[in-house]
Design a protein around this motif. Structure first.
Motif, PDB file in Angstrom:
ATOM      1  N   VAL A 171       0.828  -1.205   0.000  1.00 29.35           N
ATOM      2  CA  VAL A 171       0.000   0.000   0.000  1.00 29.35           C
ATOM      3  C   VAL A 171       0.862   1.255   0.000  1.00 29.35           C
ATOM      4  CG1 VAL A 171      -1.796   1.270   1.232  1.00 29.35           C
ATOM      5  CG2 VAL A 171      -1.827  -1.228   1.234  1.00 29.35           C
ATOM      6  N   GLY A 172       1.799   1.318   0.936  1.00 32.96           N
ATOM      7  CA  GLY A 172       2.609   2.526   1.076  1.00 32.96           C
ATOM      8  C   GLY A 172       3.740   2.619   0.059  1.00 32.96           C
ATOM      9  N   SER A 173       4.418   1.498  -0.181  1.00 32.79           N
ATOM     10  CA  SER A 173       5.590   1.514  -1.049  1.00 32.79           C
ATOM     11  C   SER A 173       5.258   1.251  -2.512  1.00 32.79           C
ATOM     12  CB  SER A 173       6.611   0.468  -0.577  1.00 32.79           C
ATOM     13  OG  SER A 173       6.975   0.690   0.766  1.00 32.79           O
ATOM     14  N   GLY A 174       4.110   0.615  -2.763  1.00 37.72           N
ATOM     15  CA  GLY A 174       3.737   0.258  -4.122  1.00 37.72           C
ATOM     16  C   GLY A 174       3.787   1.401  -5.114  1.00 37.72           C
ATOM     17  N   PRO A 175       3.244   2.584  -4.775  1.00 35.81           N
ATOM     18  CA  PRO A 175       3.328   3.694  -5.724  1.00 35.81           C
ATOM     19  C   PRO A 175       4.760   4.047  -6.115  1.00 35.81           C
ATOM     20  CG  PRO A 175       1.671   4.174  -4.075  1.00 35.81           C
ATOM     21  CD  PRO A 175       2.379   2.926  -3.614  1.00 35.81           C
ATOM     22  N   GLY A 176       5.694   3.899  -5.170  1.00 37.04           N
ATOM     23  CA  GLY A 176       7.091   4.165  -5.496  1.00 37.04           C
ATOM     24  C   GLY A 176       7.631   3.156  -6.488  1.00 37.04           C
ATOM     25  N   PHE A 177       7.228   1.885  -6.313  1.00 40.41           N
ATOM     26  CA  PHE A 177       7.680   0.856  -7.248  1.00 40.41           C
ATOM     27  C   PHE A 177       7.100   1.107  -8.644  1.00 40.41           C
ATOM     28  CE2 PHE A 177       7.617  -2.191  -3.356  1.00 40.41           C
ATOM     29  CZ  PHE A 177       8.763  -1.593  -2.860  1.00 40.41           C
ATOM     30  N   VAL A 178       5.815   1.456  -8.692  1.00 39.03           N
ATOM     31  CA  VAL A 178       5.180   1.737  -9.980  1.00 39.03           C
ATOM     32  C   VAL A 178       5.819   2.959 -10.627  1.00 39.03           C
ATOM     33  CG1 VAL A 178       3.015   2.403 -11.107  1.00 39.03           C
ATOM     34  CG2 VAL A 178       2.998   0.651  -9.322  1.00 39.03           C
ATOM     35  N   ALA A 179       6.149   3.961  -9.804  1.00 43.18           N
ATOM     36  CA  ALA A 179       6.777   5.172 -10.345  1.00 43.18           C
ATOM     37  C   ALA A 179       8.133   4.845 -10.973  1.00 43.18           C
ATOM     38  CB  ALA A 179       6.944   6.214  -9.241  1.00 43.18           C
ATOM     39  N   LEU A 180       8.873   3.918 -10.352  1.00 43.94           N
ATOM     40  CA  LEU A 180      10.162   3.530 -10.914  1.00 43.94           C
ATOM     41  C   LEU A 180       9.963   2.844 -12.268  1.00 43.94           C
ATOM     42  CD1 LEU A 180      13.245   3.340 -10.392  1.00 43.94           C
ATOM     43  CD2 LEU A 180      12.813   1.077  -9.418  1.00 43.94           C
ATOM     44  N   LEU A 241      12.363  -8.468 -20.172  1.00 50.32           N
ATOM     45  CA  LEU A 241      12.066  -8.298 -18.746  1.00 50.32           C
ATOM     46  C   LEU A 241      12.259  -9.603 -17.970  1.00 50.32           C
ATOM     47  CD1 LEU A 241       8.835  -6.095 -18.963  1.00 50.32           C
ATOM     48  CD2 LEU A 241      11.155  -5.335 -18.397  1.00 50.32           C
ATOM     49  N   GLU A 242      11.811 -10.693 -18.554  1.00 52.43           N
ATOM     50  CA  GLU A 242      11.925 -11.978 -17.869  1.00 52.43           C
ATOM     51  C   GLU A 242      13.381 -12.425 -17.752  1.00 52.43           C
ATOM     52  OE1 GLU A 242       9.584 -12.777 -16.136  1.00 52.43           O
ATOM     53  OE2 GLU A 242       7.944 -13.805 -17.156  1.00 52.43           O
ATOM     54  N   ARG A 243      14.188 -12.144 -18.795  1.00 49.72           N
ATOM     55  CA  ARG A 243      15.610 -12.488 -18.690  1.00 49.72           C
ATOM     56  C   ARG A 243      16.291 -11.677 -17.598  1.00 49.72           C
ATOM     57  NH1 ARG A 243      14.942 -12.909 -24.263  1.00 49.72           N
ATOM     58  NH2 ARG A 243      15.719 -10.803 -24.708  1.00 49.72           N
ATOM     59  N   GLY A 244      15.759 -10.509 -17.322  1.00 54.26           N
ATOM     60  CA  GLY A 244      16.285  -9.695 -16.235  1.00 54.26           C
ATOM     61  C   GLY A 244      15.629  -9.985 -14.901  1.00 54.26           C
ATOM     62  N   SER A 245      14.761 -10.990 -14.855  1.00 52.54           N
ATOM     63  CA  SER A 245      14.077 -11.395 -13.608  1.00 52.54           C
ATOM     64  C   SER A 245      13.331 -10.233 -12.970  1.00 52.54           C
ATOM     65  CB  SER A 245      15.084 -11.987 -12.612  1.00 52.54           C
ATOM     66  OG  SER A 245      15.733 -13.117 -13.144  1.00 52.54           O
ATOM     67  N   VAL A 246      12.729  -9.369 -13.814  1.00 52.20           N
ATOM     68  CA  VAL A 246      12.038  -8.194 -13.290  1.00 52.20           C
ATOM     69  C   VAL A 246      10.908  -8.591 -12.360  1.00 52.20           C
ATOM     70  CG1 VAL A 246      10.579  -6.240 -13.924  1.00 52.20           C
ATOM     71  CG2 VAL A 246      12.674  -6.699 -15.208  1.00 52.20           C
ATOM     72  N   ARG A 247      10.117  -9.594 -12.732  1.00 55.27           N
ATOM     73  CA  ARG A 247       9.000 -10.010 -11.891  1.00 55.27           C
ATOM     74  C   ARG A 247       9.500 -10.484 -10.526  1.00 55.27           C
ATOM     75  NH1 ARG A 247       4.856 -14.403 -14.162  1.00 55.27           N
ATOM     76  NH2 ARG A 247       6.787 -14.855 -15.289  1.00 55.27           N
ATOM     77  N   ALA A 248      10.556 -11.292 -10.509  1.00 52.32           N
ATOM     78  CA  ALA A 248      11.111 -11.782  -9.248  1.00 52.32           C
ATOM     79  C   ALA A 248      11.678 -10.638  -8.417  1.00 52.32           C
ATOM     80  CB  ALA A 248      12.202 -12.817  -9.527  1.00 52.32           C
ATOM     81  N   HIS A 249      12.306  -9.663  -9.081  1.00 55.62           N
ATOM     82  CA  HIS A 249      12.862  -8.521  -8.355  1.00 55.62           C
ATOM     83  C   HIS A 249      11.744  -7.677  -7.722  1.00 55.62           C
ATOM     84  CE1 HIS A 249      16.967  -9.277  -9.260  1.00 55.62           C
ATOM     85  NE2 HIS A 249      16.898  -8.984 -10.556  1.00 55.62           N
ATOM     86  N   VAL A 250      10.635  -7.519  -8.433  1.00 56.15           N
ATOM     87  CA  VAL A 250       9.505  -6.761  -7.873  1.00 56.15           C
ATOM     88  C   VAL A 250       8.964  -7.475  -6.637  1.00 56.15           C
ATOM     89  CG1 VAL A 250       7.148  -5.980  -8.287  1.00 56.15           C
ATOM     90  CG2 VAL A 250       8.884  -5.648 -10.044  1.00 56.15           C
ATOM     91  N   ALA A 251       8.775  -8.787  -6.726  1.00 56.30           N
ATOM     92  CA  ALA A 251       8.306  -9.551  -5.574  1.00 56.30           C
ATOM     93  C   ALA A 251       9.297  -9.438  -4.415  1.00 56.30           C
ATOM     94  CB  ALA A 251       8.092 -11.008  -5.961  1.00 56.30           C
ATOM     95  N   ASP A 252      10.594  -9.487  -4.728  1.00 57.66           N
ATOM     96  CA  ASP A 252      11.619  -9.345  -3.686  1.00 57.66           C
ATOM     97  C   ASP A 252      11.577  -7.955  -3.063  1.00 57.66           C
ATOM     98  OD1 ASP A 252      12.522 -11.918  -4.010  1.00 57.66           O
ATOM     99  OD2 ASP A 252      14.260 -11.384  -5.254  1.00 57.66           O
ATOM    100  N   ALA A 253      11.263  -6.932  -3.875  1.00 59.54           N
ATOM    101  CA  ALA A 253      11.165  -5.572  -3.351  1.00 59.54           C
ATOM    102  C   ALA A 253      10.030  -5.463  -2.330  1.00 59.54           C
ATOM    103  CB  ALA A 253      10.943  -4.578  -4.495  1.00 59.54           C
ATOM    104  N   VAL A 254       8.904  -6.116  -2.617  1.00 60.26           N
ATOM    105  CA  VAL A 254       7.785  -6.116  -1.670  1.00 60.26           C
ATOM    106  C   VAL A 254       8.204  -6.809  -0.378  1.00 60.26           C
ATOM    107  CG1 VAL A 254       5.428  -6.930  -1.241  1.00 60.26           C
ATOM    108  CG2 VAL A 254       6.042  -5.991  -3.482  1.00 60.26           C
ATOM    109  N   ARG A 255       8.888  -7.937  -0.496  1.00 61.60           N
ATOM    110  CA  ARG A 255       9.339  -8.653   0.712  1.00 61.60           C
ATOM    111  C   ARG A 255      10.325  -7.818   1.502  1.00 61.60           C
ATOM    112  NH1 ARG A 255       8.553 -13.450  -2.592  1.00 61.60           N
ATOM    113  NH2 ARG A 255      10.575 -13.163  -3.635  1.00 61.60           N
ATOM    114  N   ALA A 256      11.236  -7.122   0.812  1.00 61.97           N
ATOM    115  CA  ALA A 256      12.212  -6.286   1.502  1.00 61.97           C
ATOM    116  C   ALA A 256      11.523  -5.129   2.221  1.00 61.97           C
ATOM    117  CB  ALA A 256      13.247  -5.749   0.504  1.00 61.97           C
ATOM    118  N   ALA A 257      10.542  -4.517   1.558  1.00 56.27           N
ATOM    119  CA  ALA A 257       9.807  -3.419   2.188  1.00 56.27           C
ATOM    120  C   ALA A 257       9.023  -3.906   3.396  1.00 56.27           C
ATOM    121  CB  ALA A 257       8.857  -2.778   1.164  1.00 56.27           C
ATOM    122  N   ALA A 258       8.471  -5.129   3.302  1.00 57.58           N
ATOM    123  CA  ALA A 258       7.730  -5.695   4.441  1.00 57.58           C
ATOM    124  C   ALA A 258       8.663  -5.946   5.629  1.00 57.58           C
ATOM    125  CB  ALA A 258       7.044  -6.991   4.026  1.00 57.58           C
TER     126      ALA A 258
END
Length: 264
Positions: A171-180, A241-258
């Protein structure tokens, strides 16, 4: 309790506190005359007054409020709770926007009879936000009235308190991730020849349109597949994007923020 709360106080007039105050007034302009704004920084209060039409108040004056929105930074929470403690009555509901502060911890510094722990995002200013909320010791009529008060600011999601911390990551960090991600789309558009202002306009439209397509509960994977024609442009870009593991990095970003939310 359709007329509750009649008076609202906002303690902390930084970006989040102002966003909450603006959203509340935009939902009901008459609310401005009963909105008290408090902050240790006079300039912050004045900006909030200008944006909402509310009035600058004092900590002592919060005693007249039915609902107090506490929107200070975690490092300032202990001092703020100590200051407003005397203003809390047995009818006051305290709505906390303090990241990382559990209800028990809040109550150890200020004996608020009813507490709502929330995690909103800045889009509440535009009525398009998301508010995660857990409550304690708030009777059903007031809880319903509180939900009704906040709903014009965006989606209100009730959840157990132990999920508020993890919700902060989305909720709080998501807009920052989308902005990036939006920055990346904009830079890519500029790289293939578009002027910056035109690239930004197009990216804004792409994000708004994508959100609209997902708003009915569509599985994001289904939408991705619908726009991925065989040997087309989308599947080519997704491959990168998939070769760069973007989806996995986004999920990891949520876990790190949590994790970080749990440390505050």
């Amino acid at each position: 309790m359709s007329n509750w709360p009649t008076r609202i106080g906002v303690v902390g007039c930084g970006a989040m506190g102002r966003a909450m105050a603006v959203g509340l007034v935009q939902a009901d302009a008459a609310r401005a005359s009963h909105l008290t704004l408090v902050d240790a920084v006079p300039a912050a209060v004045q900006l909030a007054v200008t944006e909402t039409g509310g009035h600058a108040g004092t900590v002592e004056g919060l005693a007249a409020c039915d609902l107090i929105v506490l929107a200070v930074k975690p490092k300032d929470a202990e001092a703020a709770l100590g200051q407003i403690g005397a203003a809390l009555t047995n009818q006051t509901v305290l709505l906390s926007v303090i990241a990382g502060w559990q209800i028990d911890r809040i109550r150890s510094f200020a004996a608020a009879p009813g507490i709502a722990r929330t995690m909103p995002n800045l889009a509440v200013r535009h009525g398009a936000g998301l508010i995660a909320m857990a409550t304690r010791d708030i009777d059903e009529p007031r809880r319903d009235a509180l939900t009704a008060l906040l709903t014009p600011l965006g989606a209100v999601i009730d959840m157990p308190e132990h999920l508020i911390g993890p919700a902060t990551a989305l909720v709080g960090s998501g807009p920052g991730f989308v902005a990036l991600f939006a920055e990346g789309l904009e830079d890519g558009a500029v790289a293939v020849g578009f002027p910056r202002d035109q690239a930004r306009t197009m990216v804004q439209a792409v994000l708004a349109g994508s959100a609209a397509l997902l708003a009915d509960g569509t599985d994001p994977a289904d939408l991705r597949q619908r726009v991925s024609s065989p040997a087309g442009t989308t599947i080519e870009g997704i491959g990168v994007l998939e070769r760069g593991s973007v989806r996995a990095h986004v999920a990891d970003a949520v876990r790190a923020a949590a994790r970080r939310a749990g440390e505050l």
